[in-house]
Design an enzyme around this catalytic site. Structure first.
Site, PDB file in Angstrom:
ATOM      1  N   THR A 180      58.777  50.770  19.379  1.00 33.05           N
ATOM      2  CA  THR A 180      57.461  51.207  18.917  1.00 33.05           C
ATOM      3  C   THR A 180      56.623  51.667  20.103  1.00 33.05           C
ATOM      4  O   THR A 180      56.932  51.358  21.255  1.00 33.05           O
ATOM      5  CB  THR A 180      56.738  50.067  18.178  1.00 33.05           C
ATOM      6  N   GLU A 326      59.482  51.985  12.429  1.00 33.35           N
ATOM      7  CA  GLU A 326      60.269  51.046  11.634  1.00 33.35           C
ATOM      8  C   GLU A 326      60.935  51.677  10.417  1.00 33.35           C
ATOM      9  O   GLU A 326      61.727  51.020   9.731  1.00 33.35           O
ATOM     10  CB  GLU A 326      59.366  49.897  11.155  1.00 33.35           C
ATOM     11  N   LYS A 436      35.295  46.843   7.986  1.00 32.11           N
ATOM     12  CA  LYS A 436      34.765  46.027   6.893  1.00 32.11           C
ATOM     13  C   LYS A 436      33.289  45.768   7.156  1.00 32.11           C
ATOM     14  O   LYS A 436      32.915  45.029   8.060  1.00 32.11           O
ATOM     15  CB  LYS A 436      35.522  44.707   6.771  1.00 32.11           C
ATOM     16  N   TRP A 441      35.000  48.044   2.397  1.00 35.41           N
ATOM     17  CA  TRP A 441      35.840  48.776   3.345  1.00 35.41           C
ATOM     18  C   TRP A 441      35.311  50.186   3.587  1.00 35.41           C
ATOM     19  O   TRP A 441      34.892  50.877   2.661  1.00 35.41           O
ATOM     20  CB  TRP A 441      37.271  48.876   2.833  1.00 35.41           C
TER      21      TRP A 441
END
Length: 541
Positions: A180, A326, A436, A441
């Site tokens: 990654t 992934e 948040k 959100w």
């Protein structure tokens, strides 16, 4: 039916059997290099024989530290098809990250571009498993280097047989090892099996944006990260002409290649296409882009304004792709279904900016914080979970982070998204980037896209900053387009006409550039660190 393993050698077999005369083109220091799939096969066999001669055993990790070019392509086939594992090392990782991934993978040999020799020279004493380095150069000799056991690539191939009997083995064996890009902590290792890559590539060969042998494909996405979105395998399988941009390509280099090689499709992150757009705008009528069927943008959200500008000014369609390290990487493709292709005006570009449709062979869920599925109404947000034959099963040698990455057998992507009744996914943010505020959100991605639709804005990134009353509030970081002026007040007013009032950032700062990750994404982690250190505001004043 036969128990026939799904191995990458099947792709190689098809290239020289069906498309031996098709071209592979690379930009080099000396100009354009061309050869055919027949030549590719011969050199892959020579390289596999050379790996045998070096005594590299099956399953051993062989590193590549290189740009996009034909020699790197040869490694993509010779290493995994001869039952070794190719570790594609991200050339843009920091020093300590490079040392970590090479030692964690236990690479025994590393193939390195001449351009990147100094980086390897600097860290080689901290790489105990590496026995030797093989230098890939366009010179006719080994460049002067302090690398231990240094060999020259072409000399390694010289005299080797152009025939090789690639073995059969389990399709579940690892073909490529990637890591990654380390947005949090040290990079995590992901093993890509032959079976997973094989099936992943099949999904790119059919449908409205499928690849066939009439295509000319230029992957700008790096071969050193996430398999260049599997283009080295997909395009070879289709028999498409492949065009590789080479060492340190500029937007000008990319446009030149598109023009001269008659590229039909290309793949890159949004910052790449912003650079290409700048070249086209600065050189009206100089370049013929009529061959391009479409561009695919991935790695981060595609601004709808970017797609609209490409289409309206240059007749170039830009679509979005989505995936992760992934997931091999592609899991969603933003190609429109027939009904959406017939849309016009703003509605057309609204769908163009959607993350896309789930690829065949995969399953998905969107779940709330309690793990319950959310409604597919395009409004309710949930974390995206995936499973399928090319989705991560576990992180390489990392059981703790492997346990954290799954929920009831589903891979947790860490992305928050919505899905509408037509099946289109819209990623609204990373879990760590979602803001948040007062229990509600706010999507930093939506704010960024709205800001980048302003003609005076080149780039924009939005981060959450602490707030005593509301917990978090958005801070917008904006880069002005060269030669244009706009004030903070103008941009905030512009936003007020496009997003909910309570979404409007508490502040907006102008900076010279948005920091990028190793693969060209906006690095919000760096922006947050700059803010915490008091440097972000200072830099803006």
């Amino acid at each position: 039916m036969m128990d026939y393993p799904l191995l990458l050698k099947s792709i190689l077999y098809r290239t020289y059997t069906i498309f031996p005369e098709k071209e592979i083109v690379s930009r080099t220091a000396d100009g354009i290099f061309r050869y055919t799939y027949r030549d590719l096969h011969h050199r892959v066999c020579q390289l596999a024989n050379a790996l045998d001669q070096l005594g590299i055993e099956t399953g051993v990790k062989v590193g590549s530290f290189a740009w996009n070019h034909y020699r790197h392509l040869e490694l993509y086939y010779a290493v995994p098809c001869s039952q070794r594992v190719l570790h594609t090392i991200n050339i843009r990782l920091f020093r300590d990250q490079l040392i970590h991934v090479i030692n964690h993978a236990e690479d025994e040999y590393i193939f390195v571009d001449e351009d990147l020799i100094p980086t390897m020279e600097d860290i080689q004493d901290e790489l105990p498993t590496v026995k030797a380095f093989i230098v890939m150069t366009d010179k006719d000799h080994l460049p002067q280097t302090k690398l231990r056991g240094a060999l020259e690539y072409e000399s390694l191939l010289k005299g080797q047989s152009t025939q090789y009997e690639f073995p059969d083995f389990s399709e579940q064996e690892t073909a490529i090892l990637g890591y990654t890009s380390a947005t949090t902590g040290m990079p995590k290792g992901v093993e890509y099996s032959h079976r997973g890559l094989f099936l992943h590539c099949l999904t790119n060969l059919a449908g409205w944006i499928g690849t066939d042998e009439s295509d000319v494909v230029m992957p700008v996405v790096p071969m050193f990260h996430v398999n260049a979105w599997c283009r080295p395998y997909t395009d070879a399988w289709a028999g498409a002409k492949q065009v590789y941009p080479g060492v340190r390509p500029t937007p000008q280099d990319l446009v030149e290649l598109m023009h001269h090689e008659r590229v039909t499709m290309s793949f890159g992150v949004p910052t790449v296409w912003m650079g290409v757009l700048g070249v086209l705008r600065a050189n009206p009528n100089k370049y013929d882009m009529s061959s391009i069927r479409f561009l695919i943008s991935g790695g981060s959200a595609l601004p709808s304004s970017l797609a609209q500008t490409f289409e309206e000014e240059f007749g170039i369609m830009v679509y979005q792709g989505y995936g992760q390290t992934e997931t091999s990487p592609v899991t969603f493709s933003g190609y429109p279904k027939k009904a959406e292709r017939e849309l016009t005006g703003s509605e057309k570009y609204r769908y163009r900016a959607k993350t896309g449709l789930l690829l065949p062979c995969l399953e998905m869920r969107l779940v709330d914080e309690m793990g319950n599925d959310v409604a597919r109404d395009g409004k309710q947000m949930g974390e995206l979970l995936l499973r399928g034959p090319w989705i991560l099963g576990r992180y390489y040698k990392d059981e703790e982070r492997s346990r954290e990455a799954f929920l009831d057998g589903w891979f947790r992507t860490g992305d928050i998204a919505t899905i509408d009744e037509r099946g289109y996914l819209q990623v609204v943010d990373r879990t760590r980037d979602l803001i948040k505020s007062g229990g509600e959100w706010i999507s930093s991605v939506d704010l960024e896209n709205a800001l980048m639709s302003h003609p005076a804005v080149s780039e924009a990134a939005v981060i959450a900053i602490p707030h005593e009353k509301w917990q978090e509030r958005p801070l917008a970081c904006v880069v002005k387009r060269e030669g244009m002026e706009v004030s903070k007040e103008e941009l905030l007013q512009y936003l007020s006409e496009r997003v909910a009032k309570w979404w409007i950032p508490d502040d907006l700062v102008f900076i010279s550039e948005i920091p990028k990750t190793s693969v060209g994404k906006f690095s919000k982690k760096t922006l947050r660190e700059l803010f915490e250190a008091g440097q972000l505001i200072a830099a803006a004043n």
